[in-house]
Design an enzyme around this catalytic site. Structure first.
Site, PDB file in Angstrom:
ATOM      1  N   SER A   1       0.642  -1.032  -0.136  1.00  0.00           N
ATOM      2  CA  SER A   1       0.050  -0.176  -0.227  1.00  0.00           C
ATOM      3  C   SER A   1       0.813   1.188  -0.624  1.00  0.00           C
ATOM      4  O   SER A   1       0.498   2.156  -0.342  1.00  0.00           O
ATOM      5  CB  SER A   1      -0.638  -0.158   1.249  1.00  0.00           C
ATOM      6  OG  SER A   1      -0.653   0.005   2.215  1.00  0.00           O
TER       7      SER A   1
ATOM      8  N   ASP B   1      -3.177   8.039   7.721  1.00  0.00           N
ATOM      9  CA  ASP B   1      -4.339   7.338   8.413  1.00  0.00           C
ATOM     10  C   ASP B   1      -3.168   6.403   9.146  1.00  0.00           C
ATOM     11  O   ASP B   1      -1.901   6.872   9.832  1.00  0.00           O
ATOM     12  CB  ASP B   1      -5.230   6.410   7.242  1.00  0.00           C
ATOM     13  CG  ASP B   1      -4.107   5.480   6.414  1.00  0.00           C
ATOM     14  OD1 ASP B   1      -2.630   5.474   6.969  1.00  0.00           O
ATOM     15  OD2 ASP B   1      -4.658   5.275   6.004  1.00  0.00           O
TER      16      ASP B   1
ATOM     17  N   HIS C   1       0.540   4.876   7.305  1.00  0.00           N
ATOM     18  CA  HIS C   1       0.313   5.138   5.946  1.00  0.00           C
ATOM     19  C   HIS C   1       0.634   6.870   6.030  1.00  0.00           C
ATOM     20  O   HIS C   1      -0.029   7.684   6.085  1.00  0.00           O
ATOM     21  CB  HIS C   1      -0.258   4.841   4.457  1.00  0.00           C
ATOM     22  CG  HIS C   1      -0.783   3.946   4.394  1.00  0.00           C
ATOM     23  ND1 HIS C   1      -2.355   3.684   5.274  1.00  0.00           N
ATOM     24  CD2 HIS C   1      -0.322   2.650   4.104  1.00  0.00           C
ATOM     25  CE1 HIS C   1      -2.308   2.467   3.930  1.00  0.00           C
ATOM     26  NE2 HIS C   1      -1.115   1.967   4.174  1.00  0.00           N
TER      27      HIS C   1
END
Ligand SMILES: *[C@@H]1O[C@H](CO)[C@@H](O)[C@H](O)[C@H]1NC(C)=O
Ligand SMILES: *[C@@H]1O[C@H](CO)[C@@H](O)[C@H](O)[C@H]1NC(C)=O
Ligand SMILES: *[C@@H]1O[C@H](CO)[C@@H](O)[C@H](O)[C@H]1NC(C)=O
Ligand SMILES: *[C@@H]1O[C@H](CO)[C@@H](O)[C@H](O)[C@H]1NC(C)=O
Length: 375
Positions: free
Chosen positions: A45, A333, A336
């Site tokens: 991610s 978040d 990340h």
């Protein structure tokens, strides 16, 4: 056949040929045959520019809703950030356009490379199995694309593109962090050293797979202190970094440095760049104001302690909080970075000095390729 019918047929044929050429030059062909070094992106991610939008996965592995993308793109793209990710900046510094996700359907010009990274992916096939494209499967996609490239451009140009390209990886975090959220029999039935050896072994074999196709220039960073991310601080309970996880990461980073050195000694022409991501993030956590940041423990977006719950954007229907200025934070978040931190990391990867990155930085890797081309 009447004259009129024949002319119609020729007309249709012309349109079909034109369509075929248009398709061949913009959709089927991932690259313009320009003399620019392509960038291929693998991993999780931190690097996924939207592949997970096109997978049958859960919202946990998706960022295709507000407030993701709010700062730069002004709409969600699938990137786990308010804005751009590290590879977006690297592409810019290399003079390339944004590198699109390989799984993105429809007409898209894959100028200058492709992104195979998918959120949640690990080096091990077991990591979030069924929801992600693991690293080895990303290599399979790359091989498929390499065949397309040969078919469309011919062997010579395909080989040139592959050998001059830079291959960027962000992989391994999920293999370790997942063991705190799922009952991993693989993790439980091995010592930490054995588990790390499997992760590194799988990364090494994918790098070797790309090398065997002609790839020579690799960017593989050490892992960051993922035990210090808001989700892990919340799990730890007292707000300290989850040291058990950071210890695993340190084992991984030591083994990765050795593995890359070995590859360099074994494989002719193998060149790499490795950022000491762990130290870089720790330095930010210790001295945020020196780098223009204010908050290092709490996430900008989420809920619960340290906003460490993965509820950003109302995922799972939960309420969440969103900060007004993501650039003050080093976590957007629960796990990340925001665009501003990504930009800082990308700058170090591009032109950082030997105290944080080596043996090459990415700018040198890109230039190295140009030198070889001229010979
Ligand atoms: C690309 O490189 C070839 C030689 O390798 C050269 O002939 C050509 O002019 C270059 N094209 C561009 C757009 O730079
Ligand atoms: C998507 O995943 C769900 C749950 O795992 C499954 O029931 C469904 O059949 C899958 N759909 C497709 C198109 O694969
Ligand atoms: C893991 O297994 C234990 C014992 O079987 C169980 O109590 C626990 O809920 C499981 N945890 C997860 C995350 O599945
Ligand atoms: C790759 O991971 C698998 C588990 O997914 C493991 O069995 C295998 O030994 C690993 N490969 C290498 C080369 O370490």
């Amino acid at each position: 056949m009447s004259h009129r019918n024949m002319s119609v047929s020729i007309h249709v044929l012309t349109i079909l040929v034109a369509l075929f050429i248009a398709r061949a030059s913009c959709r089927a062909l991932p690259w313009h045959p320009e003399n620019r070094t392509a960038l291929f992106i693998f991993g999780d991610s931190l690097f996924d520019s939207g592949n997970s939008n096109f997978l049958n996965t859960t919202s946990e592995f998706r960022a295709n809703f507000y407030p993701y993308g709010e700062t730069f793109f002004k709409h969600p793209t699938g990137r786990f950030s308010d804005g751009r990710l590290i590879p977006d900046f690297i592409a810019e510094y290399a003079g390339l356009p944004l590198i699109p996700p390989y799984l993105q359907p429809g007409k898209y010009e894959f100028t200058g490379g492709a992104n195979f990274a998918t959120s949640g992916a690990g080096a091990l096939a077991e990591t979030y199995s069924g929801f992600v494209v693991d690293l080895k499967s990303q290599l399979r996609l790359f091989e498929k694309m390499e065949k397309q490239l040969k078919k469309n451009f011919g062997d010579e140009l395909a080989a040139k593109t592959i050998s001059e390209a830079v291959y960027l990886f962000s992989i391994g975090s999920g293999d370790y962090s997942s063991t705190f959220f799922t009952n991993s029999t693989l993790f439980q039935s091995h010592s930490h050293e054995e588990y790390v050896a499997m992760v590194i072994g799988n990364i090494t074999s994918v790098i070797s797979g790309i090398y065997s196709k002609g790839g020579r220039k690799f960017g593989v960073n050490s892992l960051g202190p993922i035990g210090c991310s808001p989700i892990m601080r919340a799990l730890e309970g007292t707000g300290a970094c989850l040291e058990e996880l950071n210890e695993l990461v340190k084992l991984h980073n030591g083994a990765l440095a050795k593995a890359l050195q070995k590859l360099g000694a074994k494989l002719d022409g193998f060149k790499y760049s490795r950022l000491d991501f762990f130290s870089v993030v720790m330095e930010l956590i210790d001295n945020p104001s020196k780098y223009g940041f204010k908050e290092v423990k709490e996430a900008c977006c989420g809920s619960g302690p340290y906003r460490g719950r993965t509820s950003c954007g109302g995922r799972r229907g939960e309420e969440y909080k969103l900060c007004p200025n993501p650039s003050d934070y080093i976590y957007f978040d629960s796990g990340h970075p925001p665009e501003k931190a990504n930009q800082y990391y990308a700058e170090l990867m591009w032109s950082g000095s030997t105290n944080v990155i080596g043996p090459y930085n990415l700018e040198e890797l890109f230039k190295l390729i140009h030198r070889q081309t001229k010979n």
